[in-house]
Design a protein around this motif. Structure first.
Motif, mmCIF file in Angstrom:
data_model
loop_
_atom_site.group_PDB
_atom_site.id
_atom_site.type_symbol
_atom_site.label_atom_id
_atom_site.label_comp_id
_atom_site.label_asym_id
_atom_site.label_seq_id
_atom_site.Cartn_x
_atom_site.Cartn_y
_atom_site.Cartn_z
ATOM 1 N N ASP A 73 15.270 15.220 -0.807
ATOM 2 C CA ASP A 73 14.547 16.479 -0.962
ATOM 3 C C ASP A 73 13.039 16.243 -0.914
ATOM 4 O OD1 ASP A 73 14.365 19.375 -1.790
ATOM 5 O OD2 ASP A 73 13.283 18.399 -3.446
ATOM 6 N N THR A 74 12.599 15.115 -1.480
ATOM 7 C CA THR A 74 11.177 14.815 -1.610
ATOM 8 C C THR A 74 10.913 13.349 -1.312
ATOM 9 O OG1 THR A 74 11.055 16.448 -3.384
ATOM 10 C CG2 THR A 74 9.205 14.939 -3.199
ATOM 11 N N ILE A 75 9.814 13.068 -0.640
ATOM 12 C CA ILE A 75 9.368 11.689 -0.426
ATOM 13 C C ILE A 75 8.033 11.544 -1.148
ATOM 14 C CG2 ILE A 75 8.647 9.970 1.277
ATOM 15 C CD1 ILE A 75 10.540 11.359 3.268
ATOM 16 N N ILE A 76 7.994 10.588 -2.064
ATOM 17 C CA ILE A 76 6.789 10.358 -2.883
ATOM 18 C C ILE A 76 6.110 9.094 -2.373
ATOM 19 C CG2 ILE A 76 5.923 9.930 -5.205
ATOM 20 C CD1 ILE A 76 8.569 11.297 -6.184
ATOM 21 N N VAL A 77 4.815 9.204 -2.066
ATOM 22 C CA VAL A 77 4.050 8.074 -1.530
ATOM 23 C C VAL A 77 2.771 7.902 -2.340
ATOM 24 C CG1 VAL A 77 2.962 7.105 0.522
ATOM 25 C CG2 VAL A 77 4.918 8.614 0.775
ATOM 26 N N ALA A 100 12.183 7.976 -2.093
ATOM 27 C CA ALA A 100 12.848 9.219 -1.720
ATOM 28 C C ALA A 100 13.623 9.714 -2.935
ATOM 29 C CB ALA A 100 13.777 8.990 -0.546
ATOM 30 N N ARG A 101 13.574 11.011 -3.179
ATOM 31 C CA ARG A 101 14.233 11.615 -4.343
ATOM 32 C C ARG A 101 15.125 12.786 -3.925
ATOM 33 N NH1 ARG A 101 13.067 8.770 -9.132
ATOM 34 N NH2 ARG A 101 11.086 7.728 -8.792
ATOM 35 N N THR A 103 17.047 16.518 -5.039
ATOM 36 C CA THR A 103 16.571 17.739 -5.697
ATOM 37 C C THR A 103 16.513 17.550 -7.203
ATOM 38 O OG1 THR A 103 17.614 18.998 -3.942
ATOM 39 C CG2 THR A 103 16.969 20.226 -5.895
ATOM 40 N N GLY A 104 17.465 16.805 -7.757
ATOM 41 C CA GLY A 104 17.500 16.543 -9.196
ATOM 42 C C GLY A 104 16.542 15.444 -9.645
ATOM 43 N N GLY A 105 15.808 14.830 -8.718
ATOM 44 C CA GLY A 105 14.832 13.805 -9.078
ATOM 45 C C GLY A 105 15.370 12.384 -9.070
ATOM 46 N N LYS A 106 16.638 12.202 -8.700
ATOM 47 C CA LYS A 106 17.207 10.854 -8.658
ATOM 48 C C LYS A 106 16.724 10.115 -7.413
ATOM 49 C CE LYS A 106 21.525 10.413 -10.115
ATOM 50 N NZ LYS A 106 22.994 10.574 -10.082
ATOM 51 N N ARG A 107 16.539 8.819 -7.567
ATOM 52 C CA ARG A 107 16.101 7.967 -6.464
ATOM 53 C C ARG A 107 17.247 7.827 -5.448
ATOM 54 N NH1 ARG A 107 15.503 2.130 -5.453
ATOM 55 N NH2 ARG A 107 13.594 1.902 -4.268
ATOM 56 N N VAL A 108 16.921 7.938 -4.156
ATOM 57 C CA VAL A 108 17.917 7.824 -3.092
ATOM 58 C C VAL A 108 17.924 6.387 -2.582
ATOM 59 C CG1 VAL A 108 18.608 8.618 -0.797
ATOM 60 C CG2 VAL A 108 17.595 10.230 -2.414
ATOM 61 N N GLU A 109 19.073 5.741 -2.696
ATOM 62 C CA GLU A 109 19.232 4.375 -2.184
ATOM 63 C C GLU A 109 19.417 4.413 -0.669
ATOM 64 O OE1 GLU A 109 18.987 1.585 -4.028
ATOM 65 O OE2 GLU A 109 18.597 2.834 -5.789
#
Length: 166
Positions: A73-77, A100-101, A103-109
């Motif tokens: 949902d979101t990519i944090i840089v 990468a996260r 919608t719930g804020g969990k990190r995407v492996e």
């Protein structure tokens, strides 16, 4: 392990031509000495088990990254700006923190980032890094790699400014 052997094949027409030329009276004239030509069978090692297991591992990694992209949902840089000097090369993965996260804020492996530089006259890729080419300001877009197909959908993206100084 199975070894393959490379064999040099000469077309039949070339052999016939050589035989005819050898029988021709002018071909009997003295020719300069040449090094003898030897035919040698060359063995080429092909470890097909390793080749196929590597291909399988690469396909599985690609599929995991495609699956991961559907959950992003979101990519944090961090940081939001990269400062380079003209001619300097900086490695992206040591200069940026990318996560990468869902919608719930969990990190995407298994997130595989895709990088796209805005103006390549200012900065461009050089191996695993980014090189400053001329003074200016451009951007780096980071998105999830979702495949090579032209109609791929970019679900999430983030941007980093690239400032190239003299």
């Amino acid at each position: 392990m199975r070894q393959r052997q490379a064999v040099v094949r000469i077309p039949l027409s070339a052999v016939v031509l050589l035989c005819l030329c050898g029988c021709h009276p002018r071909s009997q004239a003295a020719t300069p000495a040449r090094d003898p030509v030897y035919t040698q069978v060359i063995g080429v090692r092909s470890d097909s088990a390793v080749d196929s297991s590597l291909a399988v591992a690469l396909r599985q990694a690609r599929e995991r990254s495609y699956q991961a992209a559907t959950h992003i949902d979101t990519i944090i840089v961090h940081p939001d700006t990269l400062k380079l000097r003209v001619g300097q090369v900086t490695e992206l993965f040591s200069s940026l923190t990318i996560e990468a996260r869902t919608t719930g804020g969990k990190r995407v492996e298994h997130f595989a980032p895709l990088f796209e530089v805005g103006d390549r006259t200012i900065a461009q890729f050089a191996g695993p890094g980014l090189q400053g080419r001329q003074v200016g300001l451009t951007w780096l877009v980071i998105s999830a790699f979702t495949g090579d197909e032209p109609d791929r959908k970019i679900l999430a993206r983030s941007m980093v400014w690239i400032l190239v100084e003299p």
